[in-house]
Design an enzyme around this catalytic site. Structure first.
Site, mmCIF file in Angstrom:
data_model
loop_
_atom_site.group_PDB
_atom_site.id
_atom_site.type_symbol
_atom_site.label_atom_id
_atom_site.label_comp_id
_atom_site.label_asym_id
_atom_site.label_seq_id
_atom_site.Cartn_x
_atom_site.Cartn_y
_atom_site.Cartn_z
ATOM 1 N NE ARG A 45 0.189 1.466 3.356
ATOM 2 C CZ ARG A 45 1.140 2.333 3.610
ATOM 3 N NH1 ARG A 45 2.407 1.930 3.753
ATOM 4 N NH2 ARG A 45 0.897 3.623 3.698
ATOM 5 N N GLY A 46 0.256 2.407 -0.119
ATOM 6 C CA GLY A 46 1.024 3.630 -0.296
ATOM 7 C C GLY A 46 1.108 3.905 -1.791
ATOM 8 C CB ALA A 47 0.317 6.936 -3.748
ATOM 9 C CD GLN A 195 -2.866 2.888 6.871
ATOM 10 O OE1 GLN A 195 -3.432 3.223 7.909
ATOM 11 N NE2 GLN A 195 -3.501 2.791 5.722
ATOM 12 C CG ASP A 236 -3.034 8.189 -1.299
ATOM 13 O OD1 ASP A 236 -2.889 8.688 -0.160
ATOM 14 O OD2 ASP A 236 -2.722 7.018 -1.579
ATOM 15 C CG ASN A 246 -2.035 11.594 2.720
ATOM 16 O OD1 ASN A 246 -1.539 10.700 2.037
ATOM 17 N ND2 ASN A 246 -1.648 11.810 3.962
ATOM 18 C CE LYS A 247 -4.898 5.744 4.554
ATOM 19 N NZ LYS A 247 -5.913 4.909 3.860
HETATM 20 O O1 MRU Z 1 -4.478 3.311 2.211
HETATM 21 P P1 MRU Z 1 -2.988 3.478 2.078
HETATM 22 O O2 MRU Z 1 -2.219 2.906 3.221
HETATM 23 O O3 MRU Z 1 -2.489 3.005 0.741
HETATM 24 O O4 MRU Z 1 -2.791 5.048 2.136
HETATM 25 C C1 MRU Z 1 -1.500 5.563 2.083
HETATM 26 C C2 MRU Z 1 -1.438 7.043 2.223
HETATM 27 O O5 MRU Z 1 -2.424 7.714 2.380
HETATM 28 C C3 MRU Z 1 -0.072 7.653 2.078
HETATM 29 O O6 MRU Z 1 0.055 8.782 2.873
HETATM 30 C C4 MRU Z 1 0.136 8.049 0.611
HETATM 31 O O7 MRU Z 1 -0.151 6.977 -0.232
HETATM 32 C C5 MRU Z 1 1.507 8.518 0.355
HETATM 33 S S1 MRU Z 1 2.681 7.218 0.467
HETATM 34 C C6 MRU Z 1 4.208 7.801 0.055
#
Ligand code: MRU
Length: 351
Positions: A45-47, A195, A236, A246-247
Site C-alpha cells: 500500500r502507499g501510492a 499505518q 495519494d 491523502n489518508k
Molecule cells: O491506504 P494506504 O495505506 O495506501 O494510504 C496511504 C497514504 O495515504 C499515504 O500517505 C500516501 O499513499 C503517500 S505514500 C508515500
C-alpha cells in the site's frame, strides 16, 4: 534492510504489511492476479508502491501470457491493465503506472513478442529505481524545510514501506536527520488501518529515529503544547489547484496546524500530481469495508450491526498547504502556476 517490493524470477515479492509489526514476512505473487489481490488487501500500500507493484504485476502477467503475435498479447495486456485499474481508485500513481506501461507496449508493438515481454519487465524495474531516486531527491529538497530541532508530526505511512525505498514524507525526515537535524517524530496511529503505529513507527524505530506514537485525537493537544514544529505527510493524488487527497484524518491535521501556526507540508513524487483533475472535489475517494472500523485485530470494538462510514482518504484544500515537496523542487502557492512550472521541469536521473 527490508525491501517493500521486489521483482524476482518467481514473481513479485512483497513484504506483507498486513502482518507488521508483529511479523516480518514476505509474500511472492506468482501471477498478476495475485499482485492485484495484494494491492486490494493492502499487503502492499502507499501510492508510489501501489504504482510500481502494479507495473511489476503487468510485466509478470505479460511475461507469462501465451501468444506468438502482438495482437494476442495486446488482448491479454488490456485484460491485465483493467484488472490492475480496478484495485484501488484514489492513488493516481496506479493509473500513471498503467499508462506508462501501455505507452511502452505501444512503442514496441512492431517488435518480436519476446522482446516486448522482456522490455516491459525492464520498464517496471526502471520505475522501481526511479522511485527511489525521486524519494532521495525529495529528501534533499525538503530537508531544509524541517526544523533544526523539534517535533515533526506525520500521518499514515509515507515511508520506505509506501514506496520502493526511503519514503516521501519520511524521506524528508530521514534526509533532515542524516543532515544533523535533531528531529523527534510524532506518528499519528492512523485509524482504522493503523499505518502510523504499525508501519511508520516500525520503520523509524529500525532507523533509530526518535518516534512517539499518538492516537489521532491527540494531535491538537501536542500542537497546543508546542511539541510540533512542522507537519509533513504524503499524498495519494494532488489536483491541479494543489488540493491534496491523502489518508483519512490528514485534513483534520492540516486544519489544526493552521490554527497553531505550524507549517503543513506535503511530499510526493510528481507521478502523484494529476493535472487532469482540476480540484479535490473530483478525486474519487475509496470506501473500504466497515469491518476495518468495527474490529481491531479481529476483535469487535463496536456493536454488531451499527452503521459505519469508512472513507479511506480525505481532501485537504490547497489553502492549508505551505509547500508541496517533489523530486523536481518545492511548489508554493498559487499551485496552479507552480505545479504547471514543475511539470515542465526535468525529472531526476537514476544515479
Ligand atoms: O491506504 P494506504 O495505506 O495506501 O494510504 C496511504 C497514504 O495515504 C499515504 O500517505 C500516501 O499513499 C503517500 S505514500 C508515500
Amino acid at each position: 534492510m527490508f525491501k517493500t517490493l521486489e521483482w524476482t524470477d518467481e514473481g513479485v515479492r512483497l513484504i506483507d504489511q498486513t502482518r507488521l509489526p508483529a511479523e516480518e514476512s514476505y509474500l511472492t505473487c506468482a501471477t498478476y492476479e495475485d499482485v492485484a489481490d495484494a494491492i486490494r488487501r493492502m499487503v502492499v500500500r502507499g501510492a508510489p508502491a501501489i504504482g510500481v507493484a502494479a507495473a511489476m504485476g503487468i510485466a509478470l502477467g505479460l511475461r507469462d501470457a501465451e501468444g506468438d503475435h502482438v495482437s494476442e498479447l495486446r488482448r491479454k495486456f488490456d485484460e491485465i491493465c483493467e484488472t490492475m485499474a480496478e484495485t484501488r481508485p484514489t492513488a493516481v500513481n496506479l493509473f500513471w503506472a498503467i499508462r506508462r506501461m501501455r505507452a511502452r507496449f505501444e512503442a514496441l508493438s512492431d517488435e518480436p513478442v519476446e522482446r516486448i515481454r522482456r522490455e516491459l519487465v525492464a520498464e517496471a524495474q526502471r520505475m522501481y529505481l526511479e522511485d527511489i531516486a525521486a524519494n532521495e531527491a525529495m529528501g534533499r529538497n525538503g530537508a531544509v524545510l524541517m526544523p533544526s530541532a523539534g517535533g515533526v508530526l506525520t500521518h499514515c505511512n509515507a515511508g520506505a514501506l509506501a514506496t520502493c525505498g526511503y519514503g516521501t514524507a519520511l524521506g524528508v525526515i530521514r534526509a533532515a536527520v542524516e543532515g544533523g537535524k535533531k528531529i523527534h517524530v510524532y506518528a499519528d496511529e492512523t485509524r482504522p488501518f493503523l499505518q502510523g503505529s504499525r508501519l511508520t513507527a516500525w520503520e523509524l524505530q529500525k532507523d533509530g529515529i526518535p518516534t512517539t506514537v499518538i492516537a489521532d485525537n491527540m494531535a491538537g493537544a501536542m500542537m497546543s503544547q508546542g511539541k510540533v514544529a512542522a507537519v509533513v505527510v504524503g499524498a495519494d493524488r494532488i489536483a491541479a489547484n494543489g488540493d491534496v487527497a491523502n489518508k483519512i484524518g490528514t485534513y483534520t491535521v492540516a486544519v489544526l496546524a493552521r490554527e497553531h501556526g505550524i507549517p503543513f507540508y506535503v511530499a510526493a513524487p510528481f507521478s502523484t500530481v494529476d493535472l487532469d483533475t482540476p480540484d479535490g472535489s473530483r478525486i474519487p475517494i475509496e470506501q473500504r469495508a466497515s469491518r476495518e472500523v468495527t474490529h481491531i485485530a479481529g476483535k469487535p470494538v463496536a456493536p454488531e450491526g451499527v452503521k459505519v462510514e469508512n472513507p479511506a482518504f480525505d481532501v485537504t484544500p490547497a489553502k492549508y498547504v505551505a509547500g508541496i515537496i517533489t523530486e523536481r523542487g518545492v511548489a508554493r502557492p498559487p499551485y496552479e502556476e507552480s505545479l504547471k512550472q514543475l511539470a515542465e521541469a526535468a525529472t531526476v536521473e537514476i544515479s
